[in-house]
Design an enzyme around this catalytic site. Structure first.
Site, PDB file in Angstrom:
ATOM      1  N   TYR A 144       0.863  -1.192   0.000  1.00 14.21           N
ATOM      2  CA  TYR A 144       0.000   0.000   0.000  1.00 14.21           C
ATOM      3  C   TYR A 144       0.893   1.233   0.000  1.00 14.21           C
ATOM      4  O   TYR A 144       1.833   1.332   0.788  1.00 14.21           O
ATOM      5  CB  TYR A 144      -0.881  -0.011   1.254  1.00 14.21           C
ATOM      6  CG  TYR A 144      -1.750   1.201   1.432  1.00 14.21           C
ATOM      7  CD1 TYR A 144      -2.850   1.424   0.596  1.00 14.21           C
ATOM      8  CD2 TYR A 144      -1.498   2.131   2.440  1.00 14.21           C
ATOM      9  CE1 TYR A 144      -3.668   2.539   0.771  1.00 14.21           C
ATOM     10  CE2 TYR A 144      -2.318   3.244   2.623  1.00 14.21           C
ATOM     11  CZ  TYR A 144      -3.402   3.435   1.786  1.00 14.21           C
ATOM     12  OH  TYR A 144      -4.210   4.531   1.956  1.00 14.21           O
ATOM     13  N   ASP A 239       9.498   2.941  -0.525  1.00 13.34           N
ATOM     14  CA  ASP A 239       8.495   3.604   0.303  1.00 13.34           C
ATOM     15  C   ASP A 239       8.740   3.240   1.768  1.00 13.34           C
ATOM     16  O   ASP A 239       8.344   2.185   2.241  1.00 13.34           O
ATOM     17  CB  ASP A 239       7.097   3.144  -0.153  1.00 13.34           C
ATOM     18  CG  ASP A 239       5.991   3.738   0.709  1.00 13.34           C
ATOM     19  OD1 ASP A 239       6.306   4.403   1.716  1.00 13.34           O
ATOM     20  OD2 ASP A 239       4.814   3.515   0.385  1.00 13.34           O
ATOM     21  N   LYS A 267       4.913   9.435   8.599  1.00 10.98           N
ATOM     22  CA  LYS A 267       4.706   8.952   9.969  1.00 10.98           C
ATOM     23  C   LYS A 267       5.720   9.512  10.977  1.00 10.98           C
ATOM     24  O   LYS A 267       5.542  10.611  11.468  1.00 10.98           O
ATOM     25  CB  LYS A 267       4.660   7.423   9.985  1.00 10.98           C
ATOM     26  CG  LYS A 267       3.473   6.884   9.137  1.00 10.98           C
ATOM     27  CD  LYS A 267       3.197   5.446   9.385  1.00 10.98           C
ATOM     28  CE  LYS A 267       2.236   4.842   8.389  1.00 10.98           C
ATOM     29  NZ  LYS A 267       0.818   4.992   8.703  1.00 10.98           N
TER      30      LYS A 267
HETATM   31  N1  HOZ Z   1      -4.218   1.318   6.387  1.00 12.30           N
HETATM   32  C1  HOZ Z   1      -3.720   2.469   7.068  1.00 12.30           C
HETATM   33  C2  HOZ Z   1      -2.443   2.161   7.801  1.00 12.30           C
HETATM   34  N2  HOZ Z   1      -1.633   1.172   7.234  1.00 12.30           N
HETATM   35  C3  HOZ Z   1      -4.771   3.025   8.007  1.00 12.30           C
HETATM   36  C4  HOZ Z   1      -4.434   4.344   8.593  1.00 12.30           C
HETATM   37  C5  HOZ Z   1      -5.525   4.958   9.465  1.00 12.30           C
HETATM   38  O1  HOZ Z   1      -6.670   4.510   9.449  1.00 12.30           O
HETATM   39  O2  HOZ Z   1      -5.223   5.914  10.162  1.00 12.30           O
END
Ligand code: HOZ
Length: 429
Positions: A144, A239, A267
């Protein structure tokens, strides 16, 4: 444990926010209960609107490696806020954070700040296309990279949690430029590169896949991609939004000794505030406007509050022994969990790199998305609910990673191990 207030707040939110949440996985849909609404956090703990306390292994999905509300980060944000929250003009702090990033990643000669990981990957891809003059990109099934159109193809957790490989709303004409390969399968990548000779602008990947749980690269995979990209004039985009400053100060690239041409960060570099960044070779970065023609911009890019939180965080990470502590705590949890899972009849597989980890409800090992989806997600849902009821906050999806912070204590970890043992014994019945 009661969730009366959370239930109320969720019902209220649903009337004005789609699904009641601003990011889908937070809705807890795949774990068969409603979300808890968070009131506050401190150190390794978060507290919901009903006053329940949880040991937190979500850590805002990675950024809170220092634990919540580290006093030095809070102080930096407060002091900066008192002098103005946003100017839409350059500040010295942007250069200071950029210098810290460049010093940590030797292949980042220049870096640009943005406001999220999605912006970082989206912009890095545009830059790679502008630099190479090629249109196609190659990503990995289950990785992702945010929710930009061309990246929402077979994109792991957010989509996998809801059982859709590719989002509606992504025009087929966009998706056709996105090639996908199996994570950890170098031969498949080579075949795709040969079949799309001189058409691929970039290969983008999570160097440790954290959106299908926690999947480390197999030996030779990253090295093979590096070699292939160099030989074929393809930009390798690593990434590190999740892994950067997490699995080592210099991220997965430091850990595995393989360097990208472009790197995406997010992050941790924002210390919990909205930040992303992309950087890399000067020759590529100079194609960005205003030096070059590739356009990218943002009113909140380099925002003073976010820069201050990021600078304060990175300085704390530089303290002697920081990553050693994260490793020791994670190893302690690993050993404890291996003991209790080993004696349970429920099939589980634990995978970890540094302070990021996942327990799959299957035998494993998991090397790819096809492997990850073999997990028993119903079982995971039951496990999740049982852990939550015992005051342990895990990511509400089988396909997300867990995160250790330096604030987790031995008492927290022992309580977690005991809770896992109890949950597994309930599942085994
Ligand atoms: N899939 C996202 C983290 N890998 C979700 C992030 C979120 O909901 O804050």
């Amino acid at each position: 444990m009661e969730h009366v207030q959370s239930e109320k707040l969720f019902a209220q939110a649903k009337s004005v926010i789609p699904g009641g949440v601003n990011s889908p996985v937070r809705a807890f849909k795949s774990v068969g209960c409603n979300p808890i609404f968070i009131e506050k956090a401190s150190g390794s703990k978060i507290y919901d609107a009903d006053g329940n306390e949880y040991i937190d292994f979500v850590g805002s999905w990675g950024p809170m490696i220092l634990g919540h509300c580290h006093p030095k980060v809070v102080e930096a944000i407060q002091q900066t806020a008192a002098a103005g929250a946003s100017f839409g003009a350059p500040t010295a702090r942007e250069t200071e954070l950029a210098e810290l990033v460049c010093a940590a990643y030797p292949n980042i000669e220049k870096v640009r700040m943005v406001s999220s990981g999605t912006e970082a990957t989206m912009s890095a891809i545009r830059l790679a296309r502008g630099y190479t003059g090629r249109d196609k990109i190659l990503k990995f099934d289950g990785c992702y990279h945010g929710h930009a159109d061309s990246l929402l193809v077979k994109a792991g957790s957010g989509l996998a949690t809801f059982g859709v490989p590719t989002s509606p709303g992504v025009p087929a004409d966009f998706a056709k430029y996105t090639l996908t390969a199996t994570y950890n399968d170098l031969d498949e990548v080579k075949q795709l590169v040969t079949a799309n000779n001189k058409e691929i602008a970039c290969i983008i990947l999570e160097p440790i896949a954290g959106n299908m749980g926690c999947v480390p690269p197999l030996p030779g995979f990253l090295e093979g991609l590096r070699e292939l990209c160099t030989a074929e004039g393809i930009v390798l985009i690593i990434d590190e939004v999740m892994t950067g400053f997490r699995v080592a100060y210099g991220g997965a690239q430091e850990r595995y000794g393989v360097r990208g041409d472009l790197v995406c960060l997010g992050k941790i570099i924002g210390g919990g505030l909205p930040v992303g960044a992309f950087g890399g070779k000067q020759e590529i970065m100079e194609c960005l406007s205003p030096e070059g023609g590739v356009y990218q911009a943002g009113t909140l890019s380099g925002n003073p509050l976010a820069m201050s939180a990021g600078i304060a965080t990175l300085k704390l990470l530089q303290e002697e022994g920081f990553y050693q502590q994260i490793e020791e705590k994670s190893l302690y949890l690993e050993k404890g969990l291996q003991q209790v899972t080993g004696s349970s009849s429920v099939a589980t597989c634990w995978q970890r790199v540094g302070g990021m980890f996942c327990t799959y409800f299957q035998q494993g090992p998991v090397h790819s998305f096809a492997d990850a989806v073999q997990s028993d997600t119903e079982q995971f849902g039951r496990f999740f609910r049982s852990m939550l009821a015992q005051g342990i906050n895990l990511a509400p999806s089988q396909f997300e990673a867990g995160f250790m912070s330096v604030a987790h204590t031995q008492v927290d970890l022992d309580r977690t191990i005991t809770a896992v043992e109890r949950s597994l014994s309930q599942l085994a019945v």
